[in-house]
Design an enzyme around this catalytic site. Structure first.
Site, mmCIF file in Angstrom:
data_model
loop_
_atom_site.group_PDB
_atom_site.id
_atom_site.type_symbol
_atom_site.label_atom_id
_atom_site.label_comp_id
_atom_site.label_asym_id
_atom_site.label_seq_id
_atom_site.Cartn_x
_atom_site.Cartn_y
_atom_site.Cartn_z
ATOM 1 C CD GLU A 75 -62.051 14.791 63.746
ATOM 2 O OE1 GLU A 75 -60.956 15.018 63.187
ATOM 3 O OE2 GLU A 75 -62.618 15.580 64.499
ATOM 4 C CG HIS A 94 -62.551 12.201 68.540
ATOM 5 N ND1 HIS A 94 -62.100 13.183 69.385
ATOM 6 C CD2 HIS A 94 -63.268 12.838 67.578
ATOM 7 C CE1 HIS A 94 -62.525 14.366 68.937
ATOM 8 N NE2 HIS A 94 -63.242 14.177 67.853
ATOM 9 C CE1 TYR A 210 -55.792 -2.206 92.485
ATOM 10 C CE2 TYR A 210 -56.726 -2.386 90.292
ATOM 11 C CZ TYR A 210 -56.884 -2.225 91.651
ATOM 12 O OH TYR A 210 -58.143 -2.087 92.157
HETATM 13 ZN ZN ZN Z 1 -64.209 15.570 66.680
#
Ligand code: ZN
Length: 213
Positions: A75, A94, A210
């Protein structure tokens, strides 16, 4: 980027190992990377995280080539394309976490059912269009869904987050999986009442100030 350059592979391995106890994955699915100079370190393909050592971590450059004995995660493209498109991104994570995957299979954006959706930069968590894993088309869809955002779902696949550093990327992934679970639970009881655009704008403004003294 707050991670010291010298121990980036070790920090990357520690983050990858933290994914399982955090409920983000159960095997070698998922991957994580951290920017380093003109490139990035990324978890290798198909290796269990508990056996990894620093020399197993490929260093990729933005042209898609890599150094080191191990092949990068299949990926790697959406990691590379996020670093190329988003200078503020220091780490990308991921995962195929169960609630994110469940919602991603509906191919719907997560609406503003909870104010913490704003932490990801908008009024929704977008779901990127489907394309096969590892493909340039998936990367293009992911970068589009991440525009102006720090997290998205990938249709029929999983979740993707981008943080300033590894600690923030891991925290965002845990938070996104949690939001997916909460939305799923709320939907079991009925149709969640959504926050309005004005209410979400007020949350984003409050987040902007914040933590500042
Ligand atoms: Zn994946």
């Amino acid at each position: 980027m707050t991670d010291p350059i010298e121990d980036l592979p070790a920090r990357l391995i520690a983050t990858a190992r933290a994914m399982q106890p955090a409920g983000l994955n159960r095997s070698t699915a998922g991957n994580v990377s951290v920017r380093s100079g003109d490139g990035f370190y990324i978890t290798p393909t198909g290796m269990p995280y508990d056996t990894l050592c620093a020399t197993d971590i490929p260093l990729m450059v933005l042209d898609g080539t890599h150094a080191g004995p191990r092949k990068p995660s299949s990926e790697w493209r959406f990691h590379r394309d996020l670093y190329a498109a988003r200078p503020e991104v220091g780490a990308v994570l991921h995962a195929h976490s169960p609630f994110a995957v469940s919602l991603a299979c509906l191919r719907r954006d997560i609406p503003p059912f909870h104010y913490m959706i704003a932490r990801f930069g908008g009024d929704t968590i977008r779901c990127a269009e489907y394309a096969i894993f590892g493909s340039p088309a998936l990367s293009t869809a992911a970068v589009a869904a991440m525009e102006g955002r720090r997290g998205c779902l990938l249709a029929n696949h999983g979740l993707l987050v981008a943080g300033r550093d590894l600690a923030e990327a891991l925290a965002l992934a845990i938070e996104l999986e949690e939001l997916c679970e909460q939305y799923w639970r709320a939907c079991q009881l009925g149709q969640p009442i959504l926050l309005t655009p004005d209410e979400m704008r007020a949350v984003r403004e409050k987040f902007a100030g914040y933590g500042q003294q």
